[in-house]
Structures are given as structure tokens and as C-alpha cells.
Enzyme design. Structure first.
Site, PDB file in Angstrom:
ATOM      1  N   CYS A 160       1.374  -0.771   0.176  1.00  0.00           N
ATOM      2  CA  CYS A 160      -0.207   0.292  -0.352  1.00  0.00           C
ATOM      3  C   CYS A 160       1.097   1.032  -0.307  1.00  0.00           C
ATOM      4  CB  CYS A 160      -1.002   0.070   1.302  1.00  0.00           C
ATOM      5  SG  CYS A 160      -2.217   0.823   1.324  1.00  0.00           S
ATOM      6  N   CYS A 347      -6.227   6.716  -9.908  1.00  0.00           N
ATOM      7  CA  CYS A 347      -5.450   6.977  -9.092  1.00  0.00           C
ATOM      8  C   CYS A 347      -5.545   8.451  -8.864  1.00  0.00           C
ATOM      9  CB  CYS A 347      -3.937   6.735  -8.310  1.00  0.00           C
ATOM     10  SG  CYS A 347      -3.346   7.009  -7.136  1.00  0.00           S
TER      11      CYS A 347
END
Length: 398
Positions: A160, A347
Site C-alpha cells: 500500500c 489513482c
């Protein structure tokens, strides 16, 4: 047609999407049950702001039960302890739940134990869930009264990376607002081989943009770094270097949840489920998986292990693909495939009052199209997307 029982485990991005998609595809002719250890859907991307008092729980979460009730989906709030793959049972701390088809869409087990001293109960903070973010908020409030060096990063095996970058940049923005930049050396530590790798091998000119941005922000960095130990006053790297720190936030590696790891034949050694490109288990055809629970091989060889991020959008795509294939099994029709590598890369990276829009025609491998667009519009886009996402999902639209 026999009435089938479909059980979905988990109610975050993949589980919530999968359950509602199944109801849309199957109508009311079959029984859908969701089992999860919470009735709250939390918009995890907003946890980068939570420690700084910019969000409260009510701003970024909602109760899934009214939505499930409206869609005639049974919801069971329980802890899943394991699975009986032969008898087709989901085992919980209450009653066992039988299934004909199973969609495992759980979040991860956050493996703080992989690094000595890592984690909220020890010497670092976390934004992996809202409880962790609440503890981090209190730590930040204490830090502001007695500032010093800060280390932010992602440890070996982490996946992550985006959250680590966003938290780093938002923290730096807060330091500026509190007139503390000259008092707080800021260091980013990462398992990535270079800045902007993101666990996906990089994208476009992310490396050069990241290095330029870090330089402009006065942030130092260590790539190819292993975290040997997190101490109360600093971080020991595998190289032997000790980075002083009065506030440390390091994203650890993730594992599959205990219920998967405790079920022989379900997951691999780290508890992730190996599936085909339709997100069907390779040995148990009635079992599907989506989201973090799915095993995605790392991208290429790196000196330090890096995982692949399975964030909100890819999780939803996997869940919709799995739901389509469960429906095709039950009703007939075409089965779908969507290799993880071919899912679009979307993103929005926020940096406090700026950011980057990151777009690619697929997640992994060589891309035909990839763009990184920096600027303040990314910050506003992130805010708008948060509101749009929470509104639509709260009203049962996926």
C-alpha cells in the site's frame, strides 16, 4: 431452477460491490448473505486526512445494513473463523453459514509482527483502519507540542505505497501550516527500488516527478530499504543506519486473514487466494475471491520484496467479474475474465493542496497509454471523488 445460497465474506470495496452486483444479476431468485465483522463501510482513502482532524468517522463511513435490507440481502455481523470447503460452510463465532457459492472479499491482516517494534501498540502509528487512524490522531496532537524528526514509509513486503506517499505529503503540508518545517527533518523510507515505483513497476515519469517533488519539499528518502526495528526514538534500517524519529508511521506488509490461513488448501503460505482470471479458486470451483484476498504476484525482481497494491478500484473490478461468473454458473451465459494486470490504473494522489492524477490503460506491464498530471486540480478531484463515491455507495449504486 434450484434456489442457490451465495455467501459474501467482507463488506468493504470488494464485498459490498460484489453483494450488490450479485443481487442485480440474480434478482430475487437466489439467497445472498453477507457476513462481516462490522456493519460500517469506511472509505479507507480518506484516512490520510483523519489524523489531522480533517475528517470524522461520520464523514467517511456509513451503515451497510439499510442498503442490504433494501436489496433483500441478509447481513450477519460476526467474526469468520474458518471455512469448511468440503461441507461448504462459513464458520463464525456464531452459527455456521452454508453456501452453494462463496465470494471471499476480506480485508487484510496487518502484519505488524513482521518488524520488531512496528505498530500502534509499540513504537509506530498506522492509518490502515479507522481505529489505527484515531490513535495516530492522538499521537499527532502530542507531537505538535514536542516536535522533532519524522519517519514515514512502507516496510519490506508492503503493497500500500500510495497511502504512505499521501500521508507523507499531507503531513508535510500540516507541518507548514503549523510553522514547523524548520524544526522537523522528514524522511521517507520505502522497500521500492525507486520513488514512484508504487509496487506496479512505475508508471510514466513518476520516478523523475517524485524525485523533483521530494527535493522541492525538502524530504529526504531511502529506497531499497528494509526496516530492521522500530524504536521509541528512531528507525533502524537493514543497512545499519539509524534514523531519529519522534513520530513514525510505516505501512507494514499484509497477510491474508487468519480464517483463510487456518483453512488448508484455501490460500497460499501468506493467506492469499490464488485464482484464475475470472477470480475463481483453482481447486474449488464454487469459491471465488476479490480484492485484497486475491494473490497477485510481485512485479519483477526487486532487491527488497514489494507487494502489488489491490486498492479500491481494482477490488471493485475483481468483485464485479467474480459476481458475473457466479451468475453465469447459476443462470447460464458467458463467463468473464479480467486479468489483474489488465485492469485500468486510476489513482488520485493528494498532497495537501496539490496532487497528481495518475492514469494508465492497465495496472501492470508495458502500457500503451499512461499519464501523470500534477497540479491543484488533483486535490479538488480527490475531494469530489470522495463525496461522489460515498453518496453513490450509501444509496446502493455500484
Amino acid at each position: 431452477m434450484d434456489r442457490k445460497r451465495i455467501v459474501v465474506v467482507g463488506t468493504s470495496f470488494a464485498g459490498y460491490t460484489g453483494a450488490l452486483e450479485l443481487r442485480e444479476l440474480l434478482g430475487d431468485d437466489h439467497d445472498i448473505t453477507v457476513v462481516a465483522n462490522t456493519h460500517d463501510f469506511v472509505f479507507i482513502p480518506s484516512l490520510i486526512w483523519y489524523p489531522f482532524g480533517l475528517r470524522e468517522k461520520k464523514d467517511i463511513s456509513f451503515d451497510v445494513r439499510p442498503v442490504y435490507a433494501e436489496h433483500h440481502i441478509r447481513f450477519v455481523e460476526a467474526h469468520v473463523t474458518g471455512f469448511d470447503l468440503q461441507q461448504r460452510l462459513v464458520k463464525t463465532n456464531g452459527a455456521d453459514i452454508p453456501y452453494d457459492y462463496l465470494l471471499i472479499a476480506t480485508g487484510p491482516k496487518v502484519d505488524f509482527a513482521s518488524v520488531p517494534g512496528l505498530g500502534p501498540k509499540q513504537n509506530s502509528w498506522s492509518i490502515c483502519n479507522i481505529e489505527h487512524a484515531e490513535e495516530t490522531r492522538h499521537a499527532w496532537e502530542r507531537f505538535l507540542k514536542d516536535p522533532g524528526p519524522i519517519v514515514i514509509g512502507a516496510s519490506q513486503g508492503a503493497a500500500c505505497f500510495g497511502a504512505a506517499y499521501e500521508f507523507l505529503f499531507n503531513l508535510r503540508y500540516q507541518l507548514k501550516k503549523h510553522h514547523l518545517l524548520d524544526k522537523v527533518p522528514l524522511t521517507y523510507v520505502t522497500a521500492e527500488p525507486f520513488l514512484g515505483h508504487f509496487g506496479i513497476g512505475g508508471l510514466g515519469n513518476a520516478k523523475s516527478l517524485s524525485e523533483t517533488f521530494f527535493g522541492m519539499q525538502g524530504i529526504t528518502w531511502r529506497t531499497d530499504a528494509t526496516v530492521q526495528e522500530v524504536r521509541p526514538d528512531g528507525v533502524l534500517l537493514g543497512s545499519g543506519e539509524v534514523l531519529p524519529s519522534k513520530f513514525t508511521m510505516i505501512i507494514p506488509r499484509f497477510l491474508g486473514i487468519d480464517a483463510i490461513r487456518n483453512t488448508p488448501g484455501l490460500g497460499n503460505a501468506n493467506g492469499f487466494i490464488e485464482t484464475d482470471d475470472g477470480y475463481r479458486h483453482k481447486q474449488f470451483p464454487e469459491v471465488f475471491a476479490a480484492g485484497v484476498a486475491v494473490y497477485v504476484p510481485p512485479v519483477g525482481e526487486t532487491a527488497v520484496p514489494c507487494g502489488v497494491p489491490k486498492t479500491g478500484y481494482p477490488s471493485e473490478v475483481m468483485a464485479k467479474t467474480a459476481a458475473a461468473n457466479i451468475a453465469a454458473d447459476i443462470k447460464g451465459g458467458e463467463h468473464k475474465t479480467m486479468p489483474f494486470s489488465m485492469i485500468h490504473a486510476y489513482c488520485i494522489m493528494d498532497t495537501g493542496n496539490m496532487g497528481m492524477l495518475i492514469l494508465g490503460d492497465h495496472m501492470l506491464g508495458a502500457r500503451h497509454l499512461e499519464f501523470i498530471i500534477p497540479g491543484p486540480q488533483a486535490h479538488w478531484a480527490k475531494l469530489a471523488f470522495e463525496k461522489y463515491f460515498l453518496y453513490t455507495r450509501k444509496h446502493g449504486h455500484v
